[in-house]
Design a protein around this motif. Structure first.
Motif, mmCIF file in Angstrom:
data_model
loop_
_atom_site.group_PDB
_atom_site.id
_atom_site.type_symbol
_atom_site.label_atom_id
_atom_site.label_comp_id
_atom_site.label_asym_id
_atom_site.label_seq_id
_atom_site.Cartn_x
_atom_site.Cartn_y
_atom_site.Cartn_z
ATOM 1 N N HIS A 190 -13.227 7.565 -5.057
ATOM 2 C CA HIS A 190 -12.634 8.162 -6.258
ATOM 3 C C HIS A 190 -13.264 7.503 -7.480
ATOM 4 C CE1 HIS A 190 -9.559 9.945 -8.874
ATOM 5 N NE2 HIS A 190 -9.486 8.763 -9.464
ATOM 6 N N VAL A 221 -4.735 1.224 -7.734
ATOM 7 C CA VAL A 221 -6.056 0.901 -7.201
ATOM 8 C C VAL A 221 -6.472 2.078 -6.328
ATOM 9 C CG1 VAL A 221 -7.414 -0.720 -5.814
ATOM 10 C CG2 VAL A 221 -5.523 -1.559 -7.239
ATOM 11 N N THR A 222 -7.582 2.697 -6.673
ATOM 12 C CA THR A 222 -7.953 3.959 -6.037
ATOM 13 C C THR A 222 -8.872 3.747 -4.838
ATOM 14 O OG1 THR A 222 -9.884 4.254 -7.468
ATOM 15 C CG2 THR A 222 -7.784 5.149 -8.247
ATOM 16 N N ASP A 223 -9.045 4.822 -4.065
ATOM 17 C CA ASP A 223 -9.970 4.802 -2.938
ATOM 18 C C ASP A 223 -11.398 4.638 -3.456
ATOM 19 O OD1 ASP A 223 -7.956 5.250 -1.036
ATOM 20 O OD2 ASP A 223 -7.980 7.399 -1.459
ATOM 21 N N PRO A 224 -12.273 4.007 -2.682
ATOM 22 C CA PRO A 224 -13.649 3.778 -3.142
ATOM 23 C C PRO A 224 -14.401 5.051 -3.511
ATOM 24 C CG PRO A 224 -13.178 2.449 -1.212
ATOM 25 C CD PRO A 224 -12.010 3.370 -1.390
ATOM 26 N N SER A 252 -6.895 -0.412 -1.528
ATOM 27 C CA SER A 252 -6.698 0.918 -2.097
ATOM 28 C C SER A 252 -5.239 1.317 -1.979
ATOM 29 C CB SER A 252 -7.573 1.938 -1.367
ATOM 30 O OG SER A 252 -8.938 1.647 -1.510
ATOM 31 N N ARG A 253 -4.745 2.045 -2.993
ATOM 32 C CA ARG A 253 -3.392 2.590 -3.032
ATOM 33 C C ARG A 253 -2.339 1.522 -3.301
ATOM 34 N NH1 ARG A 253 -3.832 7.847 -1.115
ATOM 35 N NH2 ARG A 253 -1.615 8.049 -0.708
ATOM 36 N N ARG A 308 -10.106 -3.149 -8.370
ATOM 37 C CA ARG A 308 -10.859 -2.242 -7.510
ATOM 38 C C ARG A 308 -10.720 -2.679 -6.057
ATOM 39 N NH1 ARG A 308 -14.800 0.636 -10.640
ATOM 40 N NH2 ARG A 308 -14.762 -0.037 -12.827
ATOM 41 N N PRO A 309 -10.800 -1.738 -5.133
ATOM 42 C CA PRO A 309 -10.612 -2.089 -3.724
ATOM 43 C C PRO A 309 -11.633 -3.103 -3.242
ATOM 44 C CG PRO A 309 -11.500 0.136 -3.958
ATOM 45 C CD PRO A 309 -11.076 -0.300 -5.316
ATOM 46 N N VAL A 324 0.860 -1.190 0.000
ATOM 47 C CA VAL A 324 0.000 0.000 0.000
ATOM 48 C C VAL A 324 0.893 1.236 0.000
ATOM 49 C CG1 VAL A 324 -1.775 1.281 1.239
ATOM 50 C CG2 VAL A 324 -1.857 -1.225 1.165
ATOM 51 N N GLY A 372 -14.029 3.917 -7.213
ATOM 52 C CA GLY A 372 -12.924 2.976 -7.133
ATOM 53 C C GLY A 372 -12.372 2.573 -8.485
#
Length: 358
Positions: A339, A334-337, A308-309, A255-256, A126, A342
């Motif tokens: 964003h 992999v982005t924050d939900p 995420s991240r 995706r997260p 992460v 996700g």
């Protein structure tokens, strides 16, 4: 930039596992925890007590400066040629170590510690803001260099010449180094997943596969594009389209919270529907950061879920021995939900269309 919170997070993992201390000797993990970039260093991380950094006299001043820059100015630095012996003398009885990187003699000198497991590697999966910024810049440099190279002409030049040209372009744009040895393959050589550039001359009708990346602040970009010189043949268009569709299917699952194995299944299912799964002979993707290949690795057997991240590659391919092949690869965050729901952030942001160039 490393900081004290990374060591604190490692201390938390050690407490959860019931360990009193850990000897960290993998130099990538040492850099991650302390910012130290030299060739000889280790960290003794204790759950109750301050960390201790060990290095030899060559790196006394460098270690002090780099640890201070990482917010670790108060960490004790022990200068010695006997890192293992001094660490063993300072460590509590319940010491664990990175046995996956120690040789038997070093393990014995540390009094046969238990394996720590890949605790620091787990933390590295992460990325923080500084890491993401470095990765993003490495990817930007990579894409800018390739886009300039593809203006051409490429026909009449050798694989080796074109590979070196691309690497110099990345350095001129601010890369500290190439992320790895550039793979530049043409014609039938594109069917070899990790072909090394030769003196083969690029010519009309060739597929050209370029797997490359820049390194910035120690962080690696990884990107592959496959183009064709002149007009593409029908079979080249077909396999390129199949790889492009496979990659899109795999990317959609980055995706997260999604099981890592789902991304693997989605990309492979796409190739199977297109009739090309048997021609995909490599791994689908891997984590990327301070190493070009690091955890997590995208595979059917991976038991975890995406966080995420996390930064990974997605790189399906089709390889037809004696004929040619296609790989499309991107480095992806992999982005924050919150964003865009996700949706994955593709850091190597350049077209994946089949380009026909001179």
């Amino acid at each position: 930039m490393a900081d004290g919170t990374r060591i604190e997070r490692l201390q938390d993992l050690l407490r959860e596992a019931g360990h009193a201390a850990m000897y960290v000797s993998d130099l990538v993990n040492v850099r991650y925890l302390t910012g130290f970039t030299g060739s000889n260093g280790a960290v003794l991380v204790q759950t109750h007590g301050e960390p201790v950094f060990l290095t030899d006299g060559r790196y006394r001043d460098q270690a002090a400066a780099e640890l201070a820059a990482a917010g670790l100015a108060d960490v004790e630095i022990l200068v010695t040629r006997d890192l293992l012996g001094v660490a063993a003398g300072r460590a509590p009885a319940d010491l664990v170590a990175e046995t996956h990187v120690l040789d038997v003699e070093s393990w014995q000198k540390l009094d046969r510690p238990e394996a720590s497991g890949r605790l620091v590697e787990r933390l590295r999966e992460v990325k923080d803001d500084d890491e993401i910024a470095s990765l993003r810049r490495a990817c930007e440099i990579s894409c800018e260099a390739l886009e300039a190279l593809l203006v051409g002409p490429l026909a009449g030049r050798t694989e080796r010449e074109v590979a070196r040209d691309l690497e110099w372009r990345m350095l001129d744009l601010g890369a500290e180094d190439r992320a790895f040895d550039t793979i530049l393959a043409s014609g039938e050589n594109t069917a070899i997943p990790h072909h090394q550039p030769t003196d083969r001359v690029l010519r009309a009708g060739d597929l050209v596969k370029v797997d490359f990346g820049a390194k910035v602040d120690g962080y690696h970009a990884d990107c592959t594009r496959t183009v064709v010189i002149g007009s593409a043949a029908a079979w080249q268009r077909e396999i390129h389209a199949a790889v492009k569709e496979s990659q899109a299917a795999g990317l959609d699952r980055l995706r997260p919270g999604v099981p890592v194995a789902e991304s693997n299944a989605a990309a492979r299912d796409s190739l199977e529907r297109a009739g090309w799964l048997d021609a995909f002979t490599t791994g689908l993707g891997h984590g990327v950061g301070l190493q070009i290949h690091e955890d997590p690795f995208i595979a059917s057997a991976h038991p975890g879920r995406l966080a995420s991240r996390t930064v990974l590659t997605m790189e399906p391919g089709i390889y037809l021995p004696g004929r040619g092949g296609v790989r499309i690869e991107d480095t992806v965050l992999v982005t924050d939900p919150d964003h865009h729901g996700g949706e994955p952030d593709v850091l190597t942001d350049m077209t994946t269309e089949l380009l026909e160039i001179d």
